[in-house]
Design a protein around this motif. Structure first.
Motif, PDB file in Angstrom:
ATOM      1  N   LEU A  28       1.947  11.804 -10.037  1.00  0.00           N
ATOM      2  CA  LEU A  28       1.120  13.154  -9.896  1.00  0.00           C
ATOM      3  C   LEU A  28       1.867  14.599  -9.639  1.00  0.00           C
ATOM      4  O   LEU A  28       1.786  15.470 -10.124  1.00  0.00           O
ATOM      5  CB  LEU A  28       0.024  13.268  -9.126  1.00  0.00           C
ATOM      6  N   ALA A  29       2.959  14.282  -8.872  1.00  0.00           N
ATOM      7  CA  ALA A  29       3.764  15.418  -8.543  1.00  0.00           C
ATOM      8  C   ALA A  29       4.699  15.558  -9.665  1.00  0.00           C
ATOM      9  O   ALA A  29       5.088  16.917 -10.048  1.00  0.00           O
ATOM     10  CB  ALA A  29       4.718  15.102  -7.267  1.00  0.00           C
ATOM     11  N   LEU A  30       5.272  14.563 -10.186  1.00  0.00           N
ATOM     12  CA  LEU A  30       5.951  14.940 -11.745  1.00  0.00           C
ATOM     13  C   LEU A  30       5.248  15.626 -12.691  1.00  0.00           C
ATOM     14  O   LEU A  30       5.636  16.592 -13.460  1.00  0.00           O
ATOM     15  CB  LEU A  30       6.422  13.493 -12.077  1.00  0.00           C
ATOM     16  N   LEU A  31       3.964  15.164 -12.898  1.00  0.00           N
ATOM     17  CA  LEU A  31       3.207  15.924 -13.872  1.00  0.00           C
ATOM     18  C   LEU A  31       2.954  17.136 -13.468  1.00  0.00           C
ATOM     19  O   LEU A  31       2.744  18.140 -14.526  1.00  0.00           O
ATOM     20  CB  LEU A  31       1.964  15.116 -14.251  1.00  0.00           C
ATOM     21  N   GLY A  32       2.676  17.573 -12.321  1.00  0.00           N
ATOM     22  CA  GLY A  32       2.385  19.041 -11.826  1.00  0.00           C
ATOM     23  C   GLY A  32       3.585  19.827 -11.459  1.00  0.00           C
ATOM     24  O   GLY A  32       3.520  20.934 -11.180  1.00  0.00           O
ATOM     25  N   ARG A  33       4.837  19.173 -11.686  1.00  0.00           N
ATOM     26  CA  ARG A  33       6.149  19.936 -11.582  1.00  0.00           C
ATOM     27  C   ARG A  33       6.322  20.342 -10.130  1.00  0.00           C
ATOM     28  O   ARG A  33       6.596  21.578  -9.759  1.00  0.00           O
ATOM     29  CB  ARG A  33       6.273  20.991 -12.581  1.00  0.00           C
ATOM     30  N   GLU A  34       5.734  19.627  -9.195  1.00  0.00           N
ATOM     31  CA  GLU A  34       5.786  20.058  -7.785  1.00  0.00           C
ATOM     32  C   GLU A  34       7.255  18.928  -7.259  1.00  0.00           C
ATOM     33  O   GLU A  34       7.183  17.902  -6.649  1.00  0.00           O
ATOM     34  CB  GLU A  34       4.545  19.400  -7.090  1.00  0.00           C
ATOM     35  N   TRP A  35       8.399  19.753  -7.369  1.00  0.00           N
ATOM     36  CA  TRP A  35       9.667  18.978  -7.327  1.00  0.00           C
ATOM     37  C   TRP A  35       9.627  18.576  -5.653  1.00  0.00           C
ATOM     38  O   TRP A  35      10.241  17.526  -5.314  1.00  0.00           O
ATOM     39  CB  TRP A  35      10.603  20.093  -7.552  1.00  0.00           C
ATOM     40  N   GLY A  36       9.345  19.271  -4.721  1.00  0.00           N
ATOM     41  CA  GLY A  36       9.490  18.761  -3.406  1.00  0.00           C
ATOM     42  C   GLY A  36       8.580  17.678  -2.922  1.00  0.00           C
ATOM     43  O   GLY A  36       9.139  16.581  -2.204  1.00  0.00           O
ATOM     44  N   PHE A  37       7.323  17.795  -3.573  1.00  0.00           N
ATOM     45  CA  PHE A  37       6.536  16.534  -3.457  1.00  0.00           C
ATOM     46  C   PHE A  37       6.797  15.526  -4.067  1.00  0.00           C
ATOM     47  O   PHE A  37       6.999  14.403  -3.587  1.00  0.00           O
ATOM     48  CB  PHE A  37       5.219  17.071  -3.956  1.00  0.00           C
ATOM     49  N   LEU A  38       7.560  15.589  -5.321  1.00  0.00           N
ATOM     50  CA  LEU A  38       8.342  14.586  -6.035  1.00  0.00           C
ATOM     51  C   LEU A  38       9.320  13.806  -5.424  1.00  0.00           C
ATOM     52  O   LEU A  38       9.250  12.701  -5.312  1.00  0.00           O
ATOM     53  CB  LEU A  38       8.651  14.960  -7.578  1.00  0.00           C
ATOM     54  N   LEU A  39      10.222  14.784  -4.571  1.00  0.00           N
ATOM     55  CA  LEU A  39      11.257  14.216  -3.872  1.00  0.00           C
ATOM     56  C   LEU A  39      10.720  13.123  -2.782  1.00  0.00           C
ATOM     57  O   LEU A  39      11.077  12.180  -2.515  1.00  0.00           O
ATOM     58  CB  LEU A  39      12.085  15.256  -3.426  1.00  0.00           C
ATOM     59  N   LEU A  40       9.721  13.871  -2.061  1.00  0.00           N
ATOM     60  CA  LEU A  40       9.279  13.299  -0.837  1.00  0.00           C
ATOM     61  C   LEU A  40       8.593  11.907  -1.030  1.00  0.00           C
ATOM     62  O   LEU A  40       8.828  10.812  -0.934  1.00  0.00           O
ATOM     63  CB  LEU A  40       8.334  14.111  -0.262  1.00  0.00           C
ATOM     64  N   GLU A  41       7.605  11.645  -2.184  1.00  0.00           N
ATOM     65  CA  GLU A  41       6.996  10.631  -2.558  1.00  0.00           C
ATOM     66  C   GLU A  41       7.799   9.787  -3.270  1.00  0.00           C
ATOM     67  O   GLU A  41       7.573   8.514  -3.313  1.00  0.00           O
ATOM     68  CB  GLU A  41       5.833  11.040  -3.221  1.00  0.00           C
ATOM     69  N   GLY A  42       8.574  10.343  -4.241  1.00  0.00           N
ATOM     70  CA  GLY A  42       9.462   9.407  -4.973  1.00  0.00           C
ATOM     71  C   GLY A  42      10.449   8.532  -4.170  1.00  0.00           C
ATOM     72  O   GLY A  42      10.626   7.289  -4.204  1.00  0.00           O
ATOM     73  N   VAL A  43      10.978   9.326  -3.302  1.00  0.00           N
ATOM     74  CA  VAL A  43      11.814   8.198  -2.461  1.00  0.00           C
ATOM     75  C   VAL A  43      10.939   7.587  -1.473  1.00  0.00           C
ATOM     76  O   VAL A  43      11.524   6.206  -1.317  1.00  0.00           O
ATOM     77  CB  VAL A  43      12.578   9.394  -1.389  1.00  0.00           C
ATOM     78  N   VAL A  58       0.790  -1.111  -0.124  1.00  0.00           N
ATOM     79  CA  VAL A  58       0.104   0.049  -0.158  1.00  0.00           C
ATOM     80  C   VAL A  58       0.867   1.247  -0.080  1.00  0.00           C
ATOM     81  O   VAL A  58       0.500   2.428  -0.651  1.00  0.00           O
ATOM     82  CB  VAL A  58      -0.904   0.115   1.263  1.00  0.00           C
ATOM     83  N   ASN A  59       2.084   1.255   0.632  1.00  0.00           N
ATOM     84  CA  ASN A  59       3.103   2.398   0.714  1.00  0.00           C
ATOM     85  C   ASN A  59       3.675   2.664  -0.767  1.00  0.00           C
ATOM     86  O   ASN A  59       3.509   3.627  -1.180  1.00  0.00           O
ATOM     87  CB  ASN A  59       4.033   2.325   1.574  1.00  0.00           C
ATOM     88  N   ALA A  60       4.000   1.344  -1.519  1.00  0.00           N
ATOM     89  CA  ALA A  60       4.640   1.636  -2.499  1.00  0.00           C
ATOM     90  C   ALA A  60       3.456   2.149  -3.767  1.00  0.00           C
ATOM     91  O   ALA A  60       3.775   3.053  -4.559  1.00  0.00           O
ATOM     92  CB  ALA A  60       5.123   0.098  -3.175  1.00  0.00           C
ATOM     93  N   LEU A  61       2.421   1.562  -3.536  1.00  0.00           N
ATOM     94  CA  LEU A  61       1.283   2.153  -4.618  1.00  0.00           C
ATOM     95  C   LEU A  61       0.864   3.369  -4.363  1.00  0.00           C
ATOM     96  O   LEU A  61       0.803   4.465  -5.307  1.00  0.00           O
ATOM     97  CB  LEU A  61       0.115   1.124  -4.433  1.00  0.00           C
ATOM     98  N   GLY A  62       0.474   3.690  -3.061  1.00  0.00           N
ATOM     99  CA  GLY A  62       0.107   5.334  -2.703  1.00  0.00           C
ATOM    100  C   GLY A  62       0.974   6.200  -2.884  1.00  0.00           C
ATOM    101  O   GLY A  62       0.740   7.287  -3.763  1.00  0.00           O
ATOM    102  N   SER A  63       2.474   5.903  -2.543  1.00  0.00           N
ATOM    103  CA  SER A  63       3.303   7.008  -2.919  1.00  0.00           C
ATOM    104  C   SER A  63       3.689   7.086  -4.385  1.00  0.00           C
ATOM    105  O   SER A  63       4.081   8.018  -4.939  1.00  0.00           O
ATOM    106  CB  SER A  63       4.705   6.644  -1.941  1.00  0.00           C
ATOM    107  N   GLY A  64       3.531   5.770  -5.085  1.00  0.00           N
ATOM    108  CA  GLY A  64       3.706   5.880  -6.607  1.00  0.00           C
ATOM    109  C   GLY A  64       2.807   6.750  -7.346  1.00  0.00           C
ATOM    110  O   GLY A  64       3.334   7.642  -8.043  1.00  0.00           O
ATOM    111  N   VAL A  65       1.689   6.326  -6.904  1.00  0.00           N
ATOM    112  CA  VAL A  65       0.608   7.407  -7.834  1.00  0.00           C
ATOM    113  C   VAL A  65       0.849   8.990  -7.337  1.00  0.00           C
ATOM    114  O   VAL A  65       0.755   9.730  -8.113  1.00  0.00           O
ATOM    115  CB  VAL A  65      -0.919   6.894  -6.927  1.00  0.00           C
ATOM    116  N   LEU A  66       1.113   9.361  -5.887  1.00  0.00           N
ATOM    117  CA  LEU A  66       1.326  10.765  -5.438  1.00  0.00           C
ATOM    118  C   LEU A  66       2.783  11.180  -6.402  1.00  0.00           C
ATOM    119  O   LEU A  66       2.992  12.225  -6.559  1.00  0.00           O
ATOM    120  CB  LEU A  66       1.611  10.699  -4.039  1.00  0.00           C
TER     121      LEU A  66
END
Length: 95
Positions: free
Chosen positions: A46-61, A35-43
């Motif tokens: 979405l962060a990448l598509l929205g160019r939200e770099w801090g959020f991408l860093l958090l959820e990507g890691v 559930v963590n991999a799926l949820g954070s992967g989706v987020l």
């Protein structure tokens, strides 16, 4: 649609965290890691598509750590019980 996906991703991550905190699942269990991999992967997507770099860093890691842990758990299970991970395995003998 993006809002719905954000909510789904967040609910998955939070559900795993909540279940872990109340002792319903172990933080190293398949359920928690999936559930963590799926949820954070989706987020992360979405962060990448929205160019939200801090959020991408958090959820990507978060997603990468969950996936790495998931691979570790599956690898240990394969080494300990290789017969259980074969396709078509049955837990009880058949006649």
């Amino acid at each position: 649609m993006t809002d719905i996906l954000q909510i789904v991703g967040a609910v998955l991550v939070l559900a795993g965290f909540f279940a872990s905190q109340i002792g319903a699942v172990d933080a190293r269990s398949l359920a928690y890691l999936i559930v963590n991999a799926l949820g954070s992967g989706v987020l992360a997507v979405l962060a990448l598509l929205g160019r939200e770099w801090g959020f991408l860093l958090l959820e990507g890691v978060w997603c990468l750590v969950a996936l790495a842990s998931l691979l570790g758990v599956l690898g240990r299970a394969r080494r300990q019980r290789p017969h259980l991970l074969r396709a078509g395995h049955r837990s009880a003998p058949t006649d």
